[in-house]
Scaffold this active site. Structure first.
Site, PDB file in Angstrom:
ATOM      1  N   GLN A 112       0.823  -1.208   0.000  1.00  0.00           N
ATOM      2  CA  GLN A 112       0.000   0.000   0.000  1.00  0.00           C
ATOM      3  C   GLN A 112       0.858   1.261   0.000  1.00  0.00           C
ATOM      4  OE1 GLN A 112      -3.726   0.479   0.124  1.00  0.00           O
ATOM      5  NE2 GLN A 112      -3.081  -1.291  -1.048  1.00  0.00           N
ATOM      6  N   GLY A 119      -3.730   3.126   3.559  1.00  0.00           N
ATOM      7  CA  GLY A 119      -4.054   3.313   2.153  1.00  0.00           C
ATOM      8  C   GLY A 119      -3.704   4.685   1.623  1.00  0.00           C
ATOM      9  N   GLU A 120      -3.887   5.725   2.436  1.00  0.00           N
ATOM     10  CA  GLU A 120      -3.669   7.098   1.969  1.00  0.00           C
ATOM     11  C   GLU A 120      -2.323   7.687   2.365  1.00  0.00           C
ATOM     12  OE1 GLU A 120      -8.048   7.370   0.978  1.00  0.00           O
ATOM     13  OE2 GLU A 120      -6.951   6.370   2.567  1.00  0.00           O
TER      14      GLU A 120
END
Length: 745
Positions: free
Chosen positions: A645, A711-712
Site C-alpha cells: 500500500q 491506504g492514503e
C-alpha cells in the site's frame, strides 16, 4: 494467554493465484444466458438542452432492442431524493435521464440496448442527437470571484470544515521575523483504475435483481438501486468479490449501474453495461484547487502564524468538499491561525474522492511552504519540524491517541542518509545532473466506522467469518483472515473470510483507510461472541475439564479450547460441534466506535518522506532516483500487504508530482486527453529505489486492534518531498502540480 499465529506476519495474498492465472472473475466476466448489452451515449455539448433524439434510425439496425432515454425511461420514485448513496455530498444528486437538460460535457443522455456488444457500440456511435447549446463556465481560475462557503450536509462529520481562526493571525504574520508564502495550483486528475466500470444485472423475475457491480461498497450500490427504483432492499443483491482498482472512483455508484438496472427492469431481461476508457473521464475526478499559504516564524524557527486558504471546483448541483486546509494546524502548533476553504460551482460533474482526497492537495502546499520557511530561516528542514513538533492537535485542543512521528523522522533520515545533504541549492551534482534532497511530513486521519461481522464455527470445526465489505486490491481478504485466525489460534487454512456480497453483514464503503480498523474490529467482536457460545457448550460436555471456566481463563488454539492454567486440559472444537448435534454455531456483532472515548483524542497516522531527485541541467527532466517513507500506523496486521500500500502511494506520488493531469479545453468545456496514451502515469522505467519503514507504535485508543489505515498515508508526504527536492537541486520553487520540465529549463 494470548495467541498470535497470524497477525504481524507478511502473509502473501490468499487470492493471488486466482488473480495472476485469470481465474478471478471481475464484473464483466460473469456469463449470463440470454444477456443483452448496453452502450451509453454521452452528450457532446457542455450545457444546454436535448431537442431531439433520432432513435428511429437506430431501431432499424439488426439486433438493436431499444434506445433508452429521458423520453421512455421508467417512472422513478427517487426524483425528490437528495441522497441516494452513502457518499453523496450536500446538494441534489445527479439524476441520469431526468429531463432534456445537459449539465456537463459527457453527461450520459441515452443508451443503446442490443443483442451483442458490438452492435450496441456501433449503434451508439451512429445515434444522432440535436442539441441547443448554452453558455457555460468550467475554468476555476477565471471564476474565483464566485467562490462561496460549502453547504453543510451529511458528509460534514467525515469532512469537517476548517477550524475557526485562532489568535491574531494578521498581526502575528506581519511581525514575524521570517515569512514564507506561496500560491499553489493543482489541476484535474482522474482515477483510471485498470478495470473499467461495468454492471452485470441478472433479472431474476418479479423485479428481483442480482447485480455484479464494480464498486467499493456492495451495500451502497444496493441502497442506490433500491432507492432509485422503489425496490425492496431484499430484492436487490450486489456482488463484487474482485475489484480491479478503484482509488475512490467506486465510492459512489456510477451511472452504468443506473442504466443497467433500469434496462433490466424495463425489458425484464438481464443486461451488461460497460463504460469505455473515455467514458471513465465523465464522472468524478480530483478537483482543481488553488491554495494560498502565509507562514511566519521567529528567527529560531518557531512558527507563530499559519495562514492557509483554498478555493476548489464543484458542480452546479452538489457541494463536493475536501479537507484541504485543516492539516496545517494539526501538525504545527501555531497560536495564530487563519484558514479558509471555498467552492466555485462550475458546469462540470461533481468531483469525487480520489486517494488521499484533500490531504495530498493540502500537504503539498503546507510542506512546500514549511520547506521555504526553513531555507529563509537558514535551518535544516528536518530540524525545523523538530522545533515545531506537537503531541497535541492544537486545532481542536486534544492530544493524539498516539504519535511516533519523531521516530519516523529519525529512522527515515538515517535510512535515507539525510546527513549527507549539502544545504545550499544547486550544490550537489552527478555529471550534468543536479541532485536534490527533499523531505516532508505526512498525516491522515485514523478513522473507524460502524460495521457488522458474522463468525461461524462450521460442521467441520473450521472458522468462517463474513462481511459485505469489498476488497479493492488492498489485501482485505488476507488481513481479515489473519485477524480471525488470530482470535481463534487457528492456522490460516482453517479460516475462511467471505466478503463482497450485500447479503452479508452490513459494511460501509471501502475507503478513507478505515477498512482494517472497521471490519477488523467487527470481526474481533463477532469472534469473541462466538467463543462465548462455544465455551458455554464446551462446559456442558459430560466430563468437560473446563468446569465453570470463564472466557478469560481459557485459550482457543489449534482447534481446541483449553485452560490457560493447564493447557493439557481442554475440549476440541469438533467435540463441541458434535455436542451441538452436528450443527454449526454462529454469532453476529455490530462494532460501533466509542464516541465518548474517541472524542477525547485526535487520531491520525503519520509519516516522513525523504526523496532524492536528479534533474538534467540542460533538459529539465526530473528523475526520482530513490525515496524512503517511514510510517507510524499502530499495529501492522500484515507488513507485506501494508508495504504494498505504501509503495503504491509512493509511485502515485511520482505520478502526481511529475506526470499526472487531465487537460481541459475551456473553450469547449471538455477534457482533451481522456485516454491512457495521453493521461501520463509512471511506467516501470520511471520507478527506482523505494523503501518503506514501519515504526513501532502502540495505540490502545484508536480501535480494538490498535491498527491505523495505510491506504492514503503513502500519498500525502512524498509529493511535496519531491517538489522540495527539486528546489534543492535547482533553486527553483515550482508550486504547480504536475511539475513540467520546461519550468526547470
Amino acid at each position: 494467554m494470548t495467541i498470535h499465529p497470524s497477525v504481524g506476519k507478511p502473509i502473501s495474498r490468499l487470492e493471488a493465484k486466482e488473480k495472476v492465472t485469470g481465474a478471478a472473475r471481475y464484473t464483466g466476466d460473469y456469463p449470463v444466458d440470454g444477456m443483452l448489452y448496453g452502450y451509453i451515449v454521452n452528450a457532446t455539448i457542455t450545457k444546454g438542452k436535448i431537442l431531439h433524439i433520432h432513435a428511429d434510425d437506430i431501431l432499424k439496425l439488426p439486433g438493436v432492442v431499444t434506445v433508452v432515454s429521458h423520453e421512455n425511461r421508467l417512472s422513478l420514485p427517487w426524483l425528490d431524493l437528495k441522497y441516494a448513496d452513502m457518499d453523496a455530498p450536500p446538494g441534489k444528486v445527479f439524476k441520469p435521464l431526468y429531463d432534456n437538460e445537459v449539465k456537463f460535457n459527457g453527461q450520459p443522455v441515452a443508451m443503446i440496448v442490443a443483442e451483442t456488444f458490438e452492435m450496441a457500440r456501433y449503434a451508439a456511435f451512429h445515434l444522432r442527437i440535436d442539441y441547443q447549446a448554452e453558455e457555460f463556465r468550467t475554468n476555476l481560475g477565471e471564476n474565483v470571484e464566485s467562490a462561496r462557503p460549502p453547504k453543510v450536509g451529511l458528509a460534514t462529520s467525515l469532512k469537517p470544515p476548517p477550524p475557526k481562526d485562532r489568535g491574531d493571525f494578521t498581526t502575528a504574520f506581519e511581525h514575524a521575523a521570517v515569512k514564507a508564502t506561496g500560491t499553489f495550483h493543482h489541476g484535474t486528475e482522474h482515477h483510471n483504475p485498470i478495470e473499467l466500470f461495468a454492471s452485470t444485472v441478472v433479472y431474476e423475475g418479479d423485479n428481483k435483481l442480482t447485480i455484479y457491480d464494480k464498486t467499493q461498497g456492495t451495500v451502497n450500490s444496493q441502497l442506490y438501486v433500491a432507492n432509485i427504483f422503489g425496490l425492496h432492499y431484499k430484492d436487490v443483491r450486489v456482488i463484487s468479490p474482485y475489484v480491479g482498482g478503484a482509488f475512490g472512483s467506486g465510492l459512489r455508484p456510477q451511472y452504468q449501474l443506473f442504466f443497467a438496472a433500469m434496462a433490466a427492469l424495463l425489458l425484464k431481461r438481464s443486461i451488461r453495461v460497460t463504460l469505455d476508457r473515455s467514458q471513465m473521464f465523465t464522472f468524478g475526478h480530483r478537483p482543481p484547487t488553488i491554495q494560498n499559504t502565509m507562514f511566519g516564524a521567529t528567527t529560531d524557527g518557531l512558527i507563530i502564524a499559519l495562514g492557509h486558504e483554498a478555493v476548489a471546483e464543484t458542480s452546479q448541483f452538489e457541494d463536493y468538499t475536501e479537507v484541504v486546509v485543516n492539516w496545517s494546524n494539526m501538525l504545527y502548533p501555531a497560536q495564530n491561525v487563519h484558514t479558509d476553504y471555498k467552492l466555485v460551482p462550475l458546469d462540470v460533474y461533481s468531483p469525487l474522492d480520489m486517494r488521499a482526497p484533500g490531504g495530498s492537495t493540502g500537504m503539498h502546499a503546507i510542506e512546500s511552504t514549511i520547506d521555504e520557511l526553513a531555507y529563509k530561516a537558514d535551518i535544516d528542514p528536518l530540524e525545523l519540524r523538530y522545533i515545531n513538533y506537537a503531541n497535541t492537535d492544537v486545532s481542536v485542543g486534544r492530544p493524539y491517541s498516539s504519535k511516533e512521528l519523531k521516530e519516523c523522522f529519525a529512522q527515515g533520515a538515517e535510512r535515507f542518509g539525510w546527513h549527507k545533504r549539502s544545504p545550499a541549492p544547486r550544490s550537489m551534482r552527478r555529471g550534468n545532473r543536479l541532485v536534490g534532497y527533499g523531505m516532508a511530513t505526512g498525516i491522515w486521519e485514523a478513522m473507524t466506522a460502524p460495521a457488522r461481522a458474522k463468525a461461524v464455527l462450521d460442521k467441520e470445526g473450521k472458522l468462517v467469518v463474513s462481511s459485505a465489505i469489498t476488497d479493492i486490491g488492498t489485501g482485505t481478504l488476507t488481513v481479515m483472515t489473519q485477524i480471525a485466525a488470530d482470535e481463534f489460534g487457528l492456522p490460516i487454512d482453517e479460516v475462511s473470510f467471505h466478503y463482497g456480497d450485500s447479503k452479508m453483514p452490513l459494511a460501509p464503503i471501502q475507503g478513507g483507510s478505515w477498512t482494517v480498523s472497521t471490519i477488523g474490529s467487527a470481526i474481533k467482536l463477532a469472534c469473541k461472541a462466538l467463543k462465548e457460545k462455544i465455551l458455554k457448550k464446551a462446559r456442558a460436555i459430560e466430563g468437560s475439564p473446563l468446569g465453570h471456566a470463564t472466557l478469560d481463563e481459557v485459550a482457543f488454539m489449534n482447534g481446541r479450547v483449553t485452560l490457560i492454567a493447564n493447557p493439557s486440559a481442554g475440549v476440541s472444537l469438533k467435540d463441541v460441534i458434535q455436542k451441538n448435534q452436528g450443527r454449526s454455531i454462529a454469532a453476529t456483532k455490530l462494532s460501533v466506535p466509542n464516541p465518548l472515548k474517541l472524542k477525547k483524542y485526535s487520531r491520525a497516522v503519520h509519516s516522513a518522506a525523504f526523496v532524492e531527485v536528479e534533474v538534467d541541467e540542460e533538459l529539465g527532466v526530473v528523475n526520482v532516483t530513490r525515496a524512503v517513507t517511514a510510517v507510524a500506523a499502530g499495529t501492522i496486521i500484515n507488513p507485506k500487504t501494508a508495504r504494498s500500500q505504501i509503495l503504491g502511494g509512493m509511485i502515485w506520488s511520482i505520478s502526481k508530482a511529475l506526470r499526472e493531469e487531465t487537460i481541459p479545453d475551456h473553450r469547449y468545456g471538455k477534457y482533451v486527453n481522456p485516454n491512457l496514451a495521453e493521461y501520463h502515469i509512471p511506467v516501470h522505467a520511471d520507478i527506482h529505489d523505494l523503501d518503506v519503514i514501519f515504526v513501532d507504535e502502540k495505540d490502545d485508543i484508536v480501535n480494538p486492534l490498535g491498527a491505523k489505515g495505510v491506504g492514503e498515508i503513502g500519498l500525502v508526504g512524498m509529493p511535496p518531498a519531491i517538489a522540495n527536492a527539486i528546489f534543492h537541486a535547482t533553486g527553483k520553487r515550482i508550486n504547480s502540480f504536475p511539475i513540467h520540465f520546461e519550468s526547470l529549463m
